[in-house]
Design a protein around this motif. Structure first.
Motif, PDB file in Angstrom:
ATOM      1  N   GLY A  21       0.551  -1.244  -0.131  1.00  0.00           N
ATOM      2  CA  GLY A  21      -0.021  -0.016   0.089  1.00  0.00           C
ATOM      3  C   GLY A  21       1.022   1.262  -0.004  1.00  0.00           C
ATOM      4  N   GLU A  50      -6.381   5.893   0.616  1.00  0.00           N
ATOM      5  CA  GLU A  50      -6.094   4.800   1.028  1.00  0.00           C
ATOM      6  C   GLU A  50      -6.893   4.650   2.571  1.00  0.00           C
ATOM      7  N   VAL A  56      -9.369   1.272  -1.941  1.00  0.00           N
ATOM      8  CA  VAL A  56      -9.124   0.073  -1.131  1.00  0.00           C
ATOM      9  C   VAL A  56      -9.492  -1.087  -2.036  1.00  0.00           C
ATOM     10  N   TYR A  82      -2.604   0.366  -9.225  1.00  0.00           N
ATOM     11  CA  TYR A  82      -3.937  -0.347  -8.659  1.00  0.00           C
ATOM     12  C   TYR A  82      -4.082  -1.534  -9.256  1.00  0.00           C
TER      13      TYR A  82
END
Length: 386
Positions: A21, A50, A56, A82
C-alpha cells in the motif's frame, strides 16, 4: 497479485517490488520521487484515499504500488498503481474494451491501473528521483501484468513530458480533451474579461451577478476549514455523487484527512445564505495550477455552479499568480466561460497481439475524431480574434 517483497518483477538490471500500500511508504522518500509540483501524486493525497477507505480493495482499487529501491535502501522510483476490478472512477473510458475481451472469453479484470483514483488530473505517473529510471518502472509494470496473466495495464492522464517513455516502450497512446483556463498575465478578472468579445463579457457579468444575488462567497484554506465546513461540503458532495455515479466515491473521513495532512493546499469555496452554506466547490492548489475537484449544493441557484467552479477559480488563480485552472473532465460548457480545449493523454499496455491490434485500430479512428473536434472547439472560444 501478492504484496511485499515476495513478488519482485525483474526490470532489466534492477529489481522492482510491490509495496504494501501507499500509506506504508515513507512520506519523505515518496515525495522525493513525486516532486512538489502536482499535489495529486503526493504521499499525503494518495495515502488519504487509502486510509479513508476510498481507494482500497473493497472498493475495487487494491493499491499495488510498484517500487524500485536505490542501493542504499531508500526509494528511487515508484508507480502509483492499483489492481482494478472495474473501470469506475477513472474518466478514461475502456468499458467497450472490457466488453470485447470478455465476449472473446477472457477476463479483463483485474487490470493494472497507474493513476490517481477519482482524479482526472494530468500529472507525472513515473515517479523517480532520476528520470533515467522511468523505463525500468514501465518494464516492471509489464512484468507484473505478464507474470499474473492480466489483460492489460493503463496509465491515465499522463504528463505529456512522460509520453515518449511510454511510446518508446510500445504502449498505445490515447488522446482526450479537457478544458483549462490559461492566465495570460491578467491582473484582475476584468482584465481577463477584456480579452473576450463584448457579447461574452456582458453574458458573464450578468451570469455572475445573478449567481451571487443574496449570497456571500467565502474562500477558506488551511486552519480556516473546520469539521463543520467539511460536514456541509460532505452533504453537497454526496448529492452530486449520488446523481452522477450512484454512489459517491469518497468517504467522509477522506476530507478530514485531506484537511489535516495538506490543508495549506486546499481551497474550499462556499456560498453562504444568511451565514449558512448552501453550496461548495473544493479546489487543490498546485505549484502553478489551481485544480477544481468537487462541487455540490443543497439549494438550486441558477448559474451558481458556474460562479463557484469556474469564475471564482479564475479569481483565485489570478490572486495567487497561478498559470492556469484545471476544472476537471469533459464539459464543453466551459468554453463559454473562457476555458479552452487542451489535449490529455493515456498510455495502454495490451500484451495479447490480436487484442492490441484491435485497440490500436480503434485508437487510430478515435484520434482522427478527437483532432477534428479539437479544431472545431478552438473556433468556439469566446476570445476576441486578432
Amino acid at each position: 497479485m501478492s504484496e511485499g517483497n515476495s513478488d519482485q518483477p525483474e526490470a532489466g538490471a534492477v529489481t522492482a517490488r510491490i509495496g504494501n500500500g501507499i500509506a506504508a511508504f515513507d512520506a519523505v522518500q515518496w515525495d522525493a520521487c513525486a516532486g512538489d509540483a502536482n499535489p495529486f501524486v503526493s504521499h499525503a493525497f494518495l495515502s488519504a484515499l487509502e486510509k479513508s477507505g476510498s481507494a482500497v480493495a473493497g472498493t475495487g482499487w487494491q493499491p499495488v504500488p510498484i517500487a524500485i529501491d536505490a542501493t542504499d535502501g531508500t526509494l528511487a522510483g515508484v508507480l502509483p498503481a492499483y489492481a482494478k476490478s472495474h473501470s469506475q472512477g477513472e474518466y478514461i473510458f475502456d468499458h467497450a474494451w472490457a466488453d470485447a475481451w470478455e465476449r472473446a472469453g477472457g477476463n479483463y479484470y483485474p487490470k493494472l491501473l497507474i493513476a490517481v483514483p477519482f482524479s482526472p488530473v494530468p500529472g507525472p505517473r513515473l515517479l523517480a528521483r532520476d528520470a533515467a529510471l522511468a523505463p525500468a518502472l514501465i518494464a516492471a509494470a509489464e512484468v507484473l501484468v505478464d507474470n499474473n496473466n492480466l489483460s492489460s495495464a493503463h496509465a491515465n492522464f499522463v504528463d505529456e513530458d512522460q509520453l515518449d517513455v511510454f511510446r518508446d516502450a510500445g504502449w498505445l497512446i490515447r488522446e482526450g480533451t479537457q478544458f483549462h483556463w490559461t492566465n495570460n498575465g491578467y491582473a484582475s478578472f476584468d482584465d481577463f474579461l477584456a480579452a473576450l468579445t463584448s457579447r461574452k463579457r456582458k453574458a458573464i457579468r450578468k451570469e455572475r451577478a445573478a449567481a451571487v444575488e443574496g449570497l456571500e462567497i467565502a474562500h477558506l484554506t488551511g486552519a480556516e476549514i473546520t469539521e463543520a465546513h467539511w460536514d456541509s461540503f460532505w452533504q453537497f458532495y454526496q448529492d452530486t455523487g449520488a446523481r452522477k455515479w450512484g454512489t459517491p466515491y469518497l468517504t467522509r473521513s477522506f476530507f478530514t484527512l485531506l484537511g489535516q495532512t495538506m490543508g495549506d493546499k486546499v481551497l474550499l469555496m462556499l456560498a453562504l445564505r444568511d451565514g449558512r452554506p448552501i453550496a461548495g466547490a473544493l479546489n487543490i492548489i498546485g505549484a502553478d495550477t489551481l485544480y477544481g475537484r468537487y462541487w455540490g449544493c443543497s439549494e438550486d441557484v441558477p448559474c451558481l455552479h458556474f460562479e463557484l467552479c469556474y469564475y471564482q477559480a479564475i479569481d483565485a488563480a489570478i490572486l495567487r499568480g497561478l498559470s492556469r485552472v484545471e476544472a476537471g473532465a469533459q464539459g464543453e460548457h466551459k468554453l463559454a466561460r473562457g476555458y479552452g480545449p487542451v489535449a490529455t493523454w493515456s498510455a495502454h499496455y495490451i500484451p495479447n497481439p490480436g487484442f492490441r491490434a484491435a485497440i490500436s485500430e480503434f485508437l487510430d479512428r478515435e484520434r482522427r475524431a478527437v483532432a477534428g473536434n479539437a479544431a472545431f472547439l478552438e473556433t468556439m472560444t469566446p476570445f476576441r480574434k486578432g
